[in-house]
Design an enzyme around this catalytic site. Structure first.
Site, PDB file in Angstrom:
ATOM      1  N   HIS A 166       0.849  -3.945   9.220  1.00 13.08           N
ATOM      2  CA  HIS A 166      -0.489  -4.359   9.686  1.00 13.08           C
ATOM      3  C   HIS A 166      -0.316  -4.909  11.102  1.00 13.08           C
ATOM      4  CE1 HIS A 166      -2.370  -5.203   5.460  1.00 13.08           C
ATOM      5  NE2 HIS A 166      -3.001  -4.172   5.996  1.00 13.08           N
ATOM      6  N   CYS A 260      -2.497 -13.742   7.441  1.00 11.04           N
ATOM      7  CA  CYS A 260      -3.007 -12.860   6.378  1.00 11.04           C
ATOM      8  C   CYS A 260      -3.829 -13.621   5.341  1.00 11.04           C
ATOM      9  CB  CYS A 260      -1.865 -12.202   5.616  1.00 11.04           C
ATOM     10  SG  CYS A 260      -0.693 -11.325   6.603  1.00 11.04           S
TER      11      CYS A 260
HETATM   12  N1  ARG Z   1       0.686  -7.287  -0.240  1.00  7.68           N
HETATM   13  C1  ARG Z   1      -0.338  -7.138   0.738  1.00  7.68           C
HETATM   14  C2  ARG Z   1      -0.413  -5.684   1.175  1.00  7.68           C
HETATM   15  O1  ARG Z   1       0.596  -5.061   1.269  1.00  7.68           O
HETATM   16  C3  ARG Z   1      -0.105  -8.036   1.904  1.00  7.68           C
HETATM   17  C4  ARG Z   1      -1.216  -8.044   2.890  1.00  7.68           C
HETATM   18  C5  ARG Z   1      -0.921  -8.839   4.107  1.00  7.68           C
HETATM   19  N2  ARG Z   1      -2.067  -8.919   4.931  1.00  7.68           N
HETATM   20  C6  ARG Z   1      -2.081  -8.848   6.264  1.00  7.68           C
HETATM   21  N3  ARG Z   1      -3.212  -9.049   6.879  1.00  7.68           N
HETATM   22  N4  ARG Z   1      -1.008  -8.521   6.969  1.00  7.68           N
HETATM   23  O2  ARG Z   1      -1.460  -5.141   1.393  1.00  7.68           O
END
Ligand code: ARG
Length: 282
Positions: A166, A260
């Protein structure tokens, strides 16, 4: 008088590692529920101490990643673009985020069904430009669609390292014209876009980037970030920010950290539209 910053969070009542959709997640590496709750509240209270008004979304059994509210959608003024998750295991979250946004008076915008988009996890304003990460989760086409819908300039950058899947894991706007980034998460083109368009671009070393230090929450001149980035903390203090290191080990097991776990509802200070809003309020 300007209003308090507003952030959406979701308590970790049903949080855990139930599937593996990024390289950080391993079902064998279970989270400690008590530690998760403590760590989440430490972030919550640190934000509250900065004067942030925290809105909470009710946790839902069977949706362990609902805690990561950065992925709820993208907020722009009163518009809320609801995420369209790439992985089926997270798709059940979208109706909850959407319902919350409608109940709280946002104009909800749905994107065409064939596109994937993971909200503020992949789309961050710095100045008047929306920097947008694509490949692992969001589609470049989704970012183009958002640019047209919102009437903003969007600069899509490709993410090339699956650990930084991300945009908010490797890029963090600090203020208009200033941001943190981990160069190794981008290709040459992406790096040059960021360097050309952001005046003060602070490089985070690989060693500190893997401890999620780019995944920081910025409120005014305060930066809340995962512990384990002393060099970055020193640089930030040198340019006038205060830093609060937090222990977020339980959330790193799922591939997430401070940023996050939050969704800024009134626009980060780095977003030029948030100042326009503040001016309009008083
Ligand atoms: N386990 C989640 C996923 O893989 C973590 C999300 C983390 N969120 C972020 N905005 N980086 O989707």
């Amino acid at each position: 008088m300007s209003r308090s910053p507003r952030i959406l969070m979701c308590p970790p009542d049903y949080y855990g590692i139930e599937y593996e959709i990024n390289p950080w997640m391993n079902r064998e590496n279970a989270t400690d529920p008590t530690a998760s709750v403590w760590q989440w509240w430490a972030l919550h209270d640190a934000l509250r101490d900065l004067g942030v008004e925290i809105e909470t979304l009710e946790p839902v059994p069977g949706l362990p990643d609902l805690v990561f509210t950065a992925n709820a959608g993208l907020v722009f003024h009163n518009t809320f673009v609801v995420s369209r998750f790439r992985h089926g295991v997270r798709q059940g979250e979208a109706p909850h985020f959407e319902r919350w946004a409608r109940r709280h008076g946002f104009d909800v915008v749905d994107m065409p069904p064939h596109l994937h988009f993971e909200g503020a996890g992949d789309a961050l304003f710095c100045g008047s430009t929306l920097f947008a990460g694509y490949r692992y989760r969001s589609d470049a086409g989704a970012h183009q669609w958002i640019g047209t819908q919102l009437g903003v300039e969007v600069l899509p950058v490709e993410l090339v390292d699956p650990r930084f899947y991300h945009l908010d894991t490797c890029f963090c706007p600090l203020a208009e014209g200033a941001a943190l980034y981990y160069p190794g998460a981008f290709d040459d083109y992406g790096r040059s876009v960021l360097r050309d368009r952001i005046e003060t671009l602070i490089e985070v070393e690989a060693e500190e980037a893997v401890s999620f230090s780019c995944n920081a929450v910025v409120v005014g001149r305060s930066v809340l970030l995962n512990e384990g980035a002393p060099k970055l903390a020193r640089i930030l203090r040198g340019i006038g920010f205060t830093t609060t290191p937090l222990r977020l080990t339980e959330f790193i097991k799922a591939g997430g950290s401070a940023k996050c776990l939050t969704l800024r509802l009134d626009g980060e200070e780095a977003a030029s539209w948030s100042h326009a809003e503040a001016l309009a309020v008083h």
